[in-house]
Design a protein around this motif. Sequence first.
Motif, short mmCIF file in Angstrom:
data_model
loop_
_atom_site.label_atom_id
_atom_site.label_comp_id
_atom_site.label_asym_id
_atom_site.label_seq_id
_atom_site.Cartn_x
_atom_site.Cartn_y
_atom_site.Cartn_z
N MET A 134 -3.92 -16.67 81.02
CA MET A 134 -3.39 -15.87 79.64
C MET A 134 -3.76 -16.62 78.56
O MET A 134 -4.30 -16.10 77.58
CB MET A 134 -1.74 -16.05 80.05
N LEU A 135 -3.53 -17.95 78.76
CA LEU A 135 -4.24 -18.73 77.32
C LEU A 135 -5.50 -18.44 76.80
O LEU A 135 -5.78 -18.08 75.76
CB LEU A 135 -4.07 -20.34 77.54
N LYS A 136 -6.57 -18.30 77.85
CA LYS A 136 -7.73 -17.95 77.16
C LYS A 136 -8.07 -16.35 77.07
O LYS A 136 -8.61 -16.19 76.27
CB LYS A 136 -8.85 -18.33 78.35
N ASN A 137 -7.08 -15.69 77.82
CA ASN A 137 -7.14 -14.19 77.37
C ASN A 137 -6.65 -13.75 76.10
O ASN A 137 -7.04 -12.66 75.62
CB ASN A 137 -6.21 -13.31 78.60
N THR A 138 -5.99 -14.59 75.64
CA THR A 138 -5.51 -14.11 74.05
C THR A 138 -6.52 -14.27 73.27
O THR A 138 -6.48 -13.46 72.33
CB THR A 138 -4.49 -15.52 73.88
N SER A 139 -7.76 -15.05 73.64
CA SER A 139 -8.72 -14.71 72.81
C SER A 139 -9.40 -13.40 72.41
O SER A 139 -9.98 -12.93 71.51
CB SER A 139 -9.90 -15.73 73.26
N LEU A 140 -9.12 -12.46 73.41
CA LEU A 140 -9.55 -11.31 73.50
C LEU A 140 -8.74 -10.50 72.49
O LEU A 140 -9.51 -9.36 72.02
CB LEU A 140 -8.97 -10.29 74.94
N LEU A 141 -7.90 -10.90 72.15
CA LEU A 141 -7.06 -10.25 70.95
C LEU A 141 -7.66 -10.38 69.48
O LEU A 141 -7.28 -9.73 68.47
CB LEU A 141 -5.59 -10.83 70.68
N SER A 142 -8.76 -11.21 69.39
CA SER A 142 -9.73 -11.35 68.32
C SER A 142 -10.17 -9.92 67.87
O SER A 142 -10.60 -9.74 66.72
CB SER A 142 -10.73 -12.50 68.50
N VAL A 143 -10.50 -9.19 68.99
CA VAL A 143 -11.00 -7.84 68.69
C VAL A 143 -9.94 -6.86 67.73
O VAL A 143 -10.52 -6.01 67.38
CB VAL A 143 -11.43 -6.81 69.81
N ILE A 144 -8.74 -7.11 68.04
CA ILE A 144 -7.78 -6.31 67.18
C ILE A 144 -7.34 -7.29 65.90
O ILE A 144 -6.28 -7.15 65.24
CB ILE A 144 -6.55 -5.62 67.97
N SER A 145 -8.32 -8.25 65.62
CA SER A 145 -7.94 -9.20 64.41
C SER A 145 -6.54 -9.85 64.31
O SER A 145 -5.99 -9.93 63.43
CB SER A 145 -8.11 -8.27 63.11
N LEU A 146 -6.23 -10.21 65.52
CA LEU A 146 -4.97 -10.93 65.61
C LEU A 146 -5.45 -12.54 65.48
O LEU A 146 -6.29 -12.99 65.82
CB LEU A 146 -4.24 -10.92 67.05
N GLY A 147 -4.71 -12.93 64.42
CA GLY A 147 -5.11 -14.50 63.99
C GLY A 147 -4.94 -15.51 64.96
O GLY A 147 -4.58 -16.69 64.74
N GLU A 148 -5.44 -15.50 66.21
CA GLU A 148 -5.21 -16.61 67.09
C GLU A 148 -6.56 -17.48 67.20
O GLU A 148 -7.49 -17.38 66.08
CB GLU A 148 -5.21 -16.01 68.72
N THR B 55 -0.16 -5.34 64.91
CA THR B 55 -1.17 -6.15 65.59
C THR B 55 -0.37 -7.02 66.70
O THR B 55 -1.06 -7.13 67.90
CB THR B 55 -2.08 -6.86 64.68
N LEU B 56 0.62 -7.77 66.41
CA LEU B 56 1.21 -8.81 67.19
C LEU B 56 1.92 -8.03 68.39
O LEU B 56 1.67 -8.63 69.57
CB LEU B 56 2.07 -9.69 66.56
N VAL B 57 2.67 -6.88 67.95
CA VAL B 57 3.21 -5.97 69.06
C VAL B 57 2.38 -5.59 70.13
O VAL B 57 2.42 -5.42 71.21
CB VAL B 57 4.13 -5.14 68.43
N ALA B 58 1.24 -4.96 69.46
CA ALA B 58 0.18 -4.37 70.33
C ALA B 58 -0.33 -5.15 71.31
O ALA B 58 -0.63 -5.17 72.60
CB ALA B 58 -0.79 -3.79 69.50
N GLY B 59 -0.56 -6.76 70.92
CA GLY B 59 -1.17 -7.45 71.49
C GLY B 59 -0.32 -8.20 72.81
O GLY B 59 -0.61 -8.27 73.73
N LEU B 60 1.13 -8.28 72.14
CA LEU B 60 1.87 -8.77 73.35
C LEU B 60 2.25 -7.85 74.50
O LEU B 60 2.48 -8.09 75.54
CB LEU B 60 3.03 -9.12 72.39
N LEU B 61 2.13 -6.47 73.91
CA LEU B 61 2.40 -5.38 74.93
C LEU B 61 1.29 -5.38 76.00
O LEU B 61 1.29 -5.17 77.08
CB LEU B 61 2.53 -4.04 74.20
N ALA B 62 0.02 -5.32 75.27
CA ALA B 62 -1.12 -5.41 76.30
C ALA B 62 -1.17 -6.68 77.14
O ALA B 62 -1.36 -6.19 78.46
CB ALA B 62 -2.38 -5.45 75.45
#
Lengths: 254, 315
Positions: free
Chosen positions: B233-247, B164-171
């Motif tokens: 970017m700080l705010k866009n990390t919240s989009l990673l909640s859709v792939i259950s990344l624990g931000e 999940t983390l790698v997918a999030g960081l790549l995106a």
Amino acid sequence: MSELMVKAEGVHKSFGRLEVLKGIDLEVRRGEVMCILGPSGSGKSTFLRCINHLEKINAGRLSVDGELVGYREKGGKLYELNEREVARERAEIGMVFQHFNLFPHMTALENVTLAPIQVKDVPRSDARNRGQQLLQRVGLGDKLATYPVALSGGQQQRVAIARSLAMEPKLMLFDEPTSALDPELVGEVLDVMRQLARDGMTMIVVTHEIGFAREVADAVVFMDDGVVVESGPPAEVLGAPRHERTRAFLSKVL
Amino acid sequence: MATSKLTEERPTGRPDEIKAVPVRHPGRWIAAAIVLVIAASIARTIISGAGSKTVPNSGFQWHVVGQYLFDSRVLHGVVVTIYVTALAMVIGIVLGVIAAIMRLSPNPIVSGASWLYIWFFRGTPLLVQIIFWYNLQALFPTISLGIPFGPALIHTHANTVITTLVAGLLALGLNEGAYMSEIVRAGIISVDEGQSQAAQALGMSRLQIMRLIVLPQAMRVIIPPTGNETISMLKNTSLLSVISLGELLFAAQTIYDVNYKVIPLLIVVSIWYLVMTSVLYVGQYFIERHYGRGFSRAQRATMRERWLSIGSKQQ
């Protein structure tokens, strides 16, 4: 060591379809000061920029200190020099620009020491000592830590001259060094150049300062429309021009 | 002559200091009053809207906000948000600089590749890219690393590499790189050509000129929009909640999925985002000041000086 510092034979340069230099022949001997005069658009700045390969010539031969500029000749064939070799040639030729082009994010001293440290691997402390001496020589010993923005045009141009001298060039090119200056600041820059000429530096100066040319130059060249119209000692070219175009130009600027 | 007469008539000594009645600005006072009234009514709603006893989960429930503000799950979310933001920005800036330099290359294949990258990643929604990377193992069940068209050196399942983390960081990183490259390119173009020519004339190589002359000056133009990008970017990390990344947002969601206190937890989340962006503002101020050196005679007035000058006559 060649007696001739610069030798140009039939140098042509075009930008697209516009031919700016139409066959320039001239010679500058070691230790000589040559002033190039001429109306704007006559190609004099372009020719200067060809000498350190900032512009590539299209035809003819141009050499500095016996070496072709930008090319190597082997077995009757010309080979283009690579980026490193071109940089090595340029490092031995100083250039001073109309608009100074100092690096604004560096102090006067940093401007002067950058190239020796980066290009010639001079130790930092040696470069600083030498830089201080050079800035003192151009009368700016008290401006070492000043950024260019806080210097007058005349002071900036003197830093630019010191920056070029720091590379210990064998030839100095000046591209209208005083044209962007307020009239009262022209003198201080010409003084530095006069001193440099007296110390035996080989110089090619594109300028509109007729007085400077008359006093300092060993040879004066008048260019118009991409060709050398007239050349010779200042007393001849400026005092008794043979060509109509030279006379017309001098009557306008004097 | 007229001019000499004028000179004679001029009184000797310095003329009196000007004492004039200043222009009044009634409009400013009216505008300020209107703004204050609106602000006061909003503040009253926020403070008194603490919720009614009869309707559960109504209003802002400030005591719940206080209860969860320093909850360990929330704090963990804050930490994850910070390091995902930092890593994604590093990836984005590195890719951006590379893509910008490629874009300015005289080689048409190199500049074309950069153009294609920017076109693709700017042209598709970030949320789509995030879900795409997360589902990559559906497209490529196995991943091989090796010589192109040659033997594979590493061969593994996509699931183990694309976490999940790698997918999030790549995106986030790849998307950011496309935007950053345009910012960096604008910065590089903004540096006067005479600068490169002066450096060339001194015998410096292309790499030295880029590193020592062009990029440091381009930074002055690059930093302010990069600050914006970091805040985005700080705010866009919240989009990673859709792939259950624990931000941060996902941490809040896991809490309110259980206790249904949605509004207070979103307030908790907002408070933390505001704290983090405020810290970024301060950082940006100092970085801008560093790269602005040598560009103006006096440093720009500090915040304190500007507030003090509001009361002065010059304003």
